[in-house]
Write an enzyme that holds these catalytic residues in place. Structure first.
Site, mmCIF file in Angstrom:
data_model
loop_
_atom_site.group_PDB
_atom_site.id
_atom_site.type_symbol
_atom_site.label_atom_id
_atom_site.label_comp_id
_atom_site.label_asym_id
_atom_site.label_seq_id
_atom_site.Cartn_x
_atom_site.Cartn_y
_atom_site.Cartn_z
ATOM 1 N N CYS A 124 38.629 46.474 31.806
ATOM 2 C CA CYS A 124 37.435 45.755 31.354
ATOM 3 C C CYS A 124 36.180 46.415 31.927
ATOM 4 O O CYS A 124 35.805 47.480 31.470
ATOM 5 C CB CYS A 124 37.538 44.278 31.720
ATOM 6 S SG CYS A 124 36.349 43.228 30.858
ATOM 7 N N HIS A 134 43.188 42.475 30.115
ATOM 8 C CA HIS A 134 43.457 42.349 31.553
ATOM 9 C C HIS A 134 44.947 42.253 31.867
ATOM 10 O O HIS A 134 45.499 41.146 31.941
ATOM 11 C CB HIS A 134 42.757 41.106 32.090
ATOM 12 C CG HIS A 134 41.280 41.234 32.195
ATOM 13 N ND1 HIS A 134 40.628 41.540 33.377
ATOM 14 C CD2 HIS A 134 40.307 41.112 31.259
ATOM 15 C CE1 HIS A 134 39.327 41.574 33.169
ATOM 16 N NE2 HIS A 134 39.097 41.324 31.889
ATOM 17 N N GLU A 182 46.363 42.584 34.662
ATOM 18 C CA GLU A 182 46.572 41.937 35.971
ATOM 19 C C GLU A 182 46.672 40.418 35.847
ATOM 20 O O GLU A 182 47.102 39.734 36.790
ATOM 21 C CB GLU A 182 45.462 42.327 36.954
ATOM 22 C CG GLU A 182 44.141 41.596 36.799
ATOM 23 C CD GLU A 182 43.280 42.121 35.665
ATOM 24 O OE1 GLU A 182 42.092 41.759 35.625
ATOM 25 O OE2 GLU A 182 43.776 42.899 34.827
#
Length: 222
Positions: free
Chosen positions: A85, A194, A196
């Protein structure tokens, strides 16, 4: 394996990235935007957020942070670097990746679980995926539209450097539905969604994002 996660003023997802590294079996190392060395890490992650408040434009100031001098040198030397991002925006501003990220075509912030197709499994960060595999990971951005010149887009497509592509819906107007790209060497990858936030079943849509972090462990240890 030690993976550094850089914290800039305005970073939001640095803690999540460090946890993803831990869950993948690596050792996360906290790096600060003002650091002048990388503390002997084997790879670097530039996390999501709003570095320096996104003043000027997203990633434009972070590109000049002291730590980025070391990141750029290490990336050019072959160290694996992942930009997520805002980190993707920083990599483009640093010219480690081509193109730019601009405001979403609908001019609103988007936050959703997004289906991606893995287009390239030869990078340091995608070896644990299968070509054509579809994964679901969260997406949240206001300036996520990937753009580049027609020649650059053609070169990325012809050389297989598009790493991830949006499936089903293009959430931000990115050209060719591009969600992530890599450099020629395959050690630097940037993507807007994302991974994560998709590393454990308790939170998020599942564990589809964990493969990016396990991939780099295998790449360095191989």
């Amino acid at each position: 394996m030690r993976i550094g996660v850089v914290t800039f003023p305005g970073s939001l997802d640095d803690g999540d990235a460090r946890r993803a590294v831990t869950l993948a079996g690596g050792e996360p190392v906290a790096l600060w935007h003002g650091d002048h060395d990388l503390a002997g890490v084997d790879a670097v992650i530039l996390p999501g957020g709003f570095s320096y408040g996104d003043y000027l434009r997203a990633g434009a100031i972070a590109r000049f942070a002291p730590v980025m001098e070391q990141v750029i040198d290490a990336a050019m030397g072959g160290m694996p670097v992942l930009g997520i991002c805002n980190g993707f925006q920083i990599l483009c501003e640093s010219h480690l990746l081509p193109g730019a990220l601009i405001r979403n075509d609908h001019r609103t912030f988007v936050c959703r679980d997004q289906v991606l197709r893995v287009e390239n499994t030869d990078t340091a960060w995608t070896r644990d995926f299968s070509a054509g595999q579809e994964i679901t990971i969260p997406l949240k951005n206001g300036e996520g539209g990937y753009v580049a010149s027609p020649d650059t887009i053609r070169e990325l497509e012809e050389s297989g450097r598009v790493v991830f592509r949006y499936v089903g819906v293009n959430p931000n107007g990115s050209l060719n539905d591009i969600a992530g790209v890599t450099n020629e060497r395959g050690n630097v990858v940037g993507l807007m969604p994302h991974p994560e936030h998709a590393v454990e079943d308790l939170c998020g849509p599942g564990t589809d994002g964990l493969g990016l972090f396990t991939s780099v462990l295998e790449r360095v240890l191989a």
